[in-house]
Design a protein around this motif. Structure first.
Motif, PDB file in Angstrom:
ATOM      1  N   PRO A 141      47.560  48.029  26.097  1.00  0.00           N
ATOM      2  CA  PRO A 141      48.692  47.295  26.877  1.00  0.00           C
ATOM      3  C   PRO A 141      48.465  47.235  28.414  1.00  0.00           C
ATOM      4  O   PRO A 141      48.792  46.446  28.975  1.00  0.00           O
ATOM      5  CB  PRO A 141      49.818  48.154  26.512  1.00  0.00           C
ATOM      6  CG  PRO A 141      49.261  48.897  25.297  1.00  0.00           C
ATOM      7  CD  PRO A 141      47.861  49.163  25.256  1.00  0.00           C
ATOM      8  N   ALA A 142      47.667  48.074  28.945  1.00  0.00           N
ATOM      9  CA  ALA A 142      47.333  48.103  30.373  1.00  0.00           C
ATOM     10  C   ALA A 142      46.612  46.812  30.674  1.00  0.00           C
ATOM     11  O   ALA A 142      46.796  46.240  31.628  1.00  0.00           O
ATOM     12  CB  ALA A 142      46.849  49.351  30.974  1.00  0.00           C
ATOM     13  N   ASP A 143      45.528  46.503  29.816  1.00  0.00           N
ATOM     14  CA  ASP A 143      44.839  45.337  29.961  1.00  0.00           C
ATOM     15  C   ASP A 143      45.425  44.000  29.842  1.00  0.00           C
ATOM     16  O   ASP A 143      45.117  42.978  30.460  1.00  0.00           O
ATOM     17  CB  ASP A 143      43.515  45.520  29.050  1.00  0.00           C
ATOM     18  CG  ASP A 143      42.527  46.572  29.396  1.00  0.00           C
ATOM     19  OD1 ASP A 143      42.503  47.160  30.332  1.00  0.00           O
ATOM     20  OD2 ASP A 143      41.898  46.494  28.426  1.00  0.00           O
ATOM     21  N   VAL A 144      46.274  44.258  28.887  1.00  0.00           N
ATOM     22  CA  VAL A 144      47.340  42.875  28.599  1.00  0.00           C
ATOM     23  C   VAL A 144      48.098  42.621  29.937  1.00  0.00           C
ATOM     24  O   VAL A 144      48.160  41.480  30.204  1.00  0.00           O
ATOM     25  CB  VAL A 144      48.136  42.916  27.389  1.00  0.00           C
ATOM     26  CG1 VAL A 144      48.943  41.893  27.124  1.00  0.00           C
ATOM     27  CG2 VAL A 144      47.299  43.172  26.125  1.00  0.00           C
ATOM     28  N   HIS A 145      48.757  43.721  30.552  1.00  0.00           N
ATOM     29  CA  HIS A 145      49.667  43.726  31.423  1.00  0.00           C
ATOM     30  C   HIS A 145      48.988  42.983  32.685  1.00  0.00           C
ATOM     31  O   HIS A 145      49.336  42.108  33.679  1.00  0.00           O
ATOM     32  CB  HIS A 145      50.200  44.992  31.845  1.00  0.00           C
ATOM     33  CG  HIS A 145      51.223  44.859  32.999  1.00  0.00           C
ATOM     34  ND1 HIS A 145      52.383  44.159  33.129  1.00  0.00           N
ATOM     35  CD2 HIS A 145      51.102  45.359  34.191  1.00  0.00           C
ATOM     36  CE1 HIS A 145      52.946  44.356  34.143  1.00  0.00           C
ATOM     37  NE2 HIS A 145      52.336  45.093  35.130  1.00  0.00           N
ATOM     38  N   ALA A 146      47.690  43.607  32.975  1.00  0.00           N
ATOM     39  CA  ALA A 146      46.630  43.118  34.205  1.00  0.00           C
ATOM     40  C   ALA A 146      46.488  41.647  33.998  1.00  0.00           C
ATOM     41  O   ALA A 146      46.506  40.961  34.797  1.00  0.00           O
ATOM     42  CB  ALA A 146      45.552  44.065  34.170  1.00  0.00           C
ATOM     43  N   TYR A 147      45.991  41.208  32.697  1.00  0.00           N
ATOM     44  CA  TYR A 147      45.871  39.864  32.326  1.00  0.00           C
ATOM     45  C   TYR A 147      46.896  38.890  32.821  1.00  0.00           C
ATOM     46  O   TYR A 147      46.864  38.142  33.423  1.00  0.00           O
ATOM     47  CB  TYR A 147      45.591  39.646  30.781  1.00  0.00           C
ATOM     48  CG  TYR A 147      45.111  38.175  30.405  1.00  0.00           C
ATOM     49  CD1 TYR A 147      44.295  37.576  30.908  1.00  0.00           C
ATOM     50  CD2 TYR A 147      46.255  37.615  29.634  1.00  0.00           C
ATOM     51  CE1 TYR A 147      43.942  35.956  30.463  1.00  0.00           C
ATOM     52  CE2 TYR A 147      46.239  36.159  29.302  1.00  0.00           C
ATOM     53  CZ  TYR A 147      45.113  35.556  29.601  1.00  0.00           C
ATOM     54  OH  TYR A 147      45.001  34.277  29.219  1.00  0.00           O
ATOM     55  N   VAL A 148      48.391  39.380  32.364  1.00  0.00           N
ATOM     56  CA  VAL A 148      49.431  38.560  32.781  1.00  0.00           C
ATOM     57  C   VAL A 148      49.477  38.490  34.033  1.00  0.00           C
ATOM     58  O   VAL A 148      49.640  37.382  34.745  1.00  0.00           O
ATOM     59  CB  VAL A 148      50.505  39.123  31.898  1.00  0.00           C
ATOM     60  CG1 VAL A 148      51.813  38.220  32.523  1.00  0.00           C
ATOM     61  CG2 VAL A 148      50.486  38.951  30.497  1.00  0.00           C
ATOM     62  N   GLN A 200      47.152  38.746  36.625  1.00  0.00           N
ATOM     63  CA  GLN A 200      46.262  37.908  36.983  1.00  0.00           C
ATOM     64  C   GLN A 200      46.543  36.397  36.879  1.00  0.00           C
ATOM     65  O   GLN A 200      46.150  35.765  37.617  1.00  0.00           O
ATOM     66  CB  GLN A 200      44.900  38.132  36.173  1.00  0.00           C
ATOM     67  CG  GLN A 200      43.555  37.439  36.687  1.00  0.00           C
ATOM     68  CD  GLN A 200      42.611  37.894  35.704  1.00  0.00           C
ATOM     69  OE1 GLN A 200      42.502  38.132  34.821  1.00  0.00           O
ATOM     70  NE2 GLN A 200      41.317  37.542  36.746  1.00  0.00           N
ATOM     71  N   ARG A 201      47.029  36.263  35.636  1.00  0.00           N
ATOM     72  CA  ARG A 201      47.364  34.711  35.392  1.00  0.00           C
ATOM     73  C   ARG A 201      48.575  34.341  36.208  1.00  0.00           C
ATOM     74  O   ARG A 201      48.460  33.087  36.944  1.00  0.00           O
ATOM     75  CB  ARG A 201      47.761  34.644  33.945  1.00  0.00           C
ATOM     76  CG  ARG A 201      46.688  34.677  32.915  1.00  0.00           C
ATOM     77  CD  ARG A 201      45.701  33.524  33.007  1.00  0.00           C
ATOM     78  NE  ARG A 201      46.378  32.479  32.575  1.00  0.00           N
ATOM     79  CZ  ARG A 201      45.591  31.289  32.677  1.00  0.00           C
ATOM     80  NH1 ARG A 201      44.290  31.237  33.052  1.00  0.00           N
ATOM     81  NH2 ARG A 201      46.298  30.449  32.516  1.00  0.00           N
ATOM     82  N   LYS A 202      49.473  35.028  36.439  1.00  0.00           N
ATOM     83  CA  LYS A 202      50.653  34.773  37.293  1.00  0.00           C
ATOM     84  C   LYS A 202      50.191  34.358  38.496  1.00  0.00           C
ATOM     85  O   LYS A 202      50.450  33.491  39.396  1.00  0.00           O
ATOM     86  CB  LYS A 202      51.748  36.138  37.221  1.00  0.00           C
ATOM     87  CG  LYS A 202      52.367  35.881  36.118  1.00  0.00           C
ATOM     88  CD  LYS A 202      53.171  37.228  36.133  1.00  0.00           C
ATOM     89  CE  LYS A 202      54.605  37.016  35.847  1.00  0.00           C
ATOM     90  NZ  LYS A 202      55.390  38.203  35.809  1.00  0.00           N
TER      91      LYS A 202
END
Length: 79
Positions: A61-68, A70-72
């Motif tokens: 979940p931390a990687d998913v949050h970081a991905y979001v 980064q995209r933002k």
């Protein structure tokens, strides 16, 4: 009164990171895309980073949050 369990990963992610690793179905639900899209992202290495546990793909979940995040930030920089 007991707290009801949250079954919607999107709601859990909004209120804080889930306390478990996510599977491709969770990712598809969070981003509101077909699960096949999640597998395509993995093959193309364009989506959130996942990892294998045996034959299963999981997402931190931390990687998913970081991905979001980064995209933002990338979208804001492009604007």
């Amino acid at each position: 009164m007991a707290t009801p369990s949250v079954t919607d990963p999107r709601a859990t992610l909004r209120s804080g990171l889930p306390d478990r690793y996510l599977n491709p179905d969770d990712i598809a639900e969070i981003f509101d895309v077909p699960v096949e899209t999640v597998y395509q992202w993995r093959r193309k290495r364009t989506g959130p980073p996942g990892f294998r546990i045996g034959k299963y793909v999981r997402y931190d979940p931390a990687d998913v949050h970081a991905y979001v995040t980064q995209r933002k930030n990338a979208d804001q920089d492009a604007a």
